[in-house]
Design an enzyme around this catalytic site. Structure first.
Site, PDB file in Angstrom:
ATOM      1  N   ALA A 152       0.827  -1.206   0.000  1.00 56.16           N
ATOM      2  CA  ALA A 152       0.000   0.000   0.000  1.00 56.16           C
ATOM      3  C   ALA A 152       0.864   1.261   0.000  1.00 56.16           C
ATOM      4  CB  ALA A 152      -0.932  -0.011   1.211  1.00 56.16           C
ATOM      5  N   TYR A 153       1.920   1.235   0.799  1.00 54.63           N
ATOM      6  CA  TYR A 153       2.822   2.387   0.887  1.00 54.63           C
ATOM      7  C   TYR A 153       3.568   2.584  -0.428  1.00 54.63           C
ATOM      8  CZ  TYR A 153       6.686   5.312   2.574  1.00 54.63           C
ATOM      9  OH  TYR A 153       7.605   6.317   2.745  1.00 54.63           O
ATOM     10  N   ALA A 154       4.125   1.496  -0.968  1.00 59.67           N
ATOM     11  CA  ALA A 154       4.902   1.594  -2.200  1.00 59.67           C
ATOM     12  C   ALA A 154       4.024   2.005  -3.371  1.00 59.67           C
ATOM     13  CB  ALA A 154       5.592   0.268  -2.492  1.00 59.67           C
ATOM     14  N   LYS A 157       3.818   5.686  -3.362  1.00 60.05           N
ATOM     15  CA  LYS A 157       5.083   6.300  -3.764  1.00 60.05           C
ATOM     16  C   LYS A 157       5.349   6.106  -5.255  1.00 60.05           C
ATOM     17  CE  LYS A 157       6.279   8.110   0.152  1.00 60.05           C
ATOM     18  NZ  LYS A 157       6.343   9.578   0.303  1.00 60.05           N
TER      19      LYS A 157
END
Length: 244
Positions: A152-154, A157
Site C-alpha cells: 500500500a505504501y509503495a 510512492k
C-alpha cells in the site's frame, strides 16, 4: 536578508528526514520555511536550531492534502521571504500490512496524504517556484525492493514518482528542476518503531556499506538536487547505500 538569498519550503520538517533537510538547506545559506502538520513545538525546535546556527527560518502549518491550507502556507513563505526557490516535500504517512488483510480505510487515509498531498504541494510549487529553482519530492526504495507488507505504501510512492517525472516535463522552459529522492532503510523514529534489534541489523546488513542510512545522508542528496545539481532533472535518485 539579501535579495539574492534563496528560499526553501520543506514540508514535514518538524522531525526526522524533513528536519535534517531543513537544517542542511539553511546551512547552505537558504532561508527556510519549516512546515509542520500538528507538532508545532517540534517545528519551533527546528526553527530554533536553524537560528542558533545563524540561519533564517520560520514555521508554517497546514494539511498537505488541503489545497486552501497549503496555499496559505505558501503565501506565508512569500510574505516572510519574498518568494520561493526550492520546495522539498518530505511529509508523508507510512502504514504497513499485507495486501490480503490491509484495511481499506487506512489505505485511503494514507493515499490522501501521500498521493493527494504530494499533488497539492507540487501544484503550488509549479505555480510559485522562481526560475532557477527546484522541486524535490519523496519516494521510497521499496518501490524496487518490494518488501512484503509495503504494498500500500509503495503503491502511493509509485504515484509520486509518476507525477514527479511528468511535472519535470510540464515545467519546460522555466529553468526549474523536478526530482524525487527514494531513501532506503533510514534510522528515523518512524522507521525504527516496532522493529527489534535483529530486524534492524538485518536491514542494515543489506547495504554494501553495512549500515542504515541517516537523515543527514538523505539531506545530502536533497541539497545536491536543490543546489548544484542543475543537470539532474526528471529523475528518481535512490539514496540507499547501494541496496537497489
Amino acid at each position: 536578508m539579501s535579495d539574492t538569498t534563496r528560499v526553501a519550503l520543506v514540508t514535514g520538517a518538524s522531525g526526522g528526514i524533513g528536519r535534517a533537510v531543513a537544517q542542511r538547506l539553511a546551512a547552505d545559506g537558504m532561508a527556510v520555511a519549516v512546515h509542520y502538520a500538528g507538532n508545532k513545538a517540534a517545528a519551533d525546535e527546528t526553527v530554533a536550531a536553524i537560528e542558533e546556527a545563524h540561519g533564517r527560518a520560520i514555521a508554517v502549518t497546514g494539511d498537505v492534502a488541503d489545497e486552501a491550507a497549503m496555499a496559505e502556507a505558501f503565501d506565508a513563505v512569500e510574505r516572510a521571504f519574498g518568494g520561493i526557490d526550492v520546495v522539498v516535500h518530505t511529509a508523508g504517512v507510512m502504514l504497513l500490512g499485507p495486501v490480503v488483510e490491509f484495511d481499506l480505510d487506512a489505505l485511503d487515509r494514507m493515499h490522501r496524504t501521500n498521493i493527494r498531498g504530494t499533488f497539492v504541494v507540487a501544484q503550488q510549487a509549479a505555480r510559485r517556484v522562481r526560475g532557477g529553482g527546484a522541486v524535490v519530492t519523496f519516494s521510497t526504495s521499496v518501490t524496487r525492493l518490494a518488501f512484503p507488507g509495503y504494498a500500500a505504501y509503495a503503491a502511493g510512492k509509485g504515484a509520486v514518482e509518476a507525477m514527479t517525472l511528468v511535472l519535470a516535463r510540464e515545467l519546460r522552459g522555466r529553468d526549474i528542476t523536478v526530482n524525487a529522492v527514494a531513501p532506503g532503510p533510514t534510522a528515523t523514529p518512524l522507521f525504527l518503531e516496532g522493529k527489534d534489534q535483529e530486524a534492524v541489523d538485518r536491514l542494515a546488513a543489506q547495504s554494501p556499506l553495512e549500515r542504515l542510512g541517516t537523515p543527514d545522508d538523505i539531506a545530502e542528496a536533497v541539497a545536491f538536487l536543490a543546489g548544484p545539481g542543475r543537470w539532474v532533472n526528471g529523475q528518481v535518485v535512490f539514496a540507499n547505500g547501494g541496496i537497489a
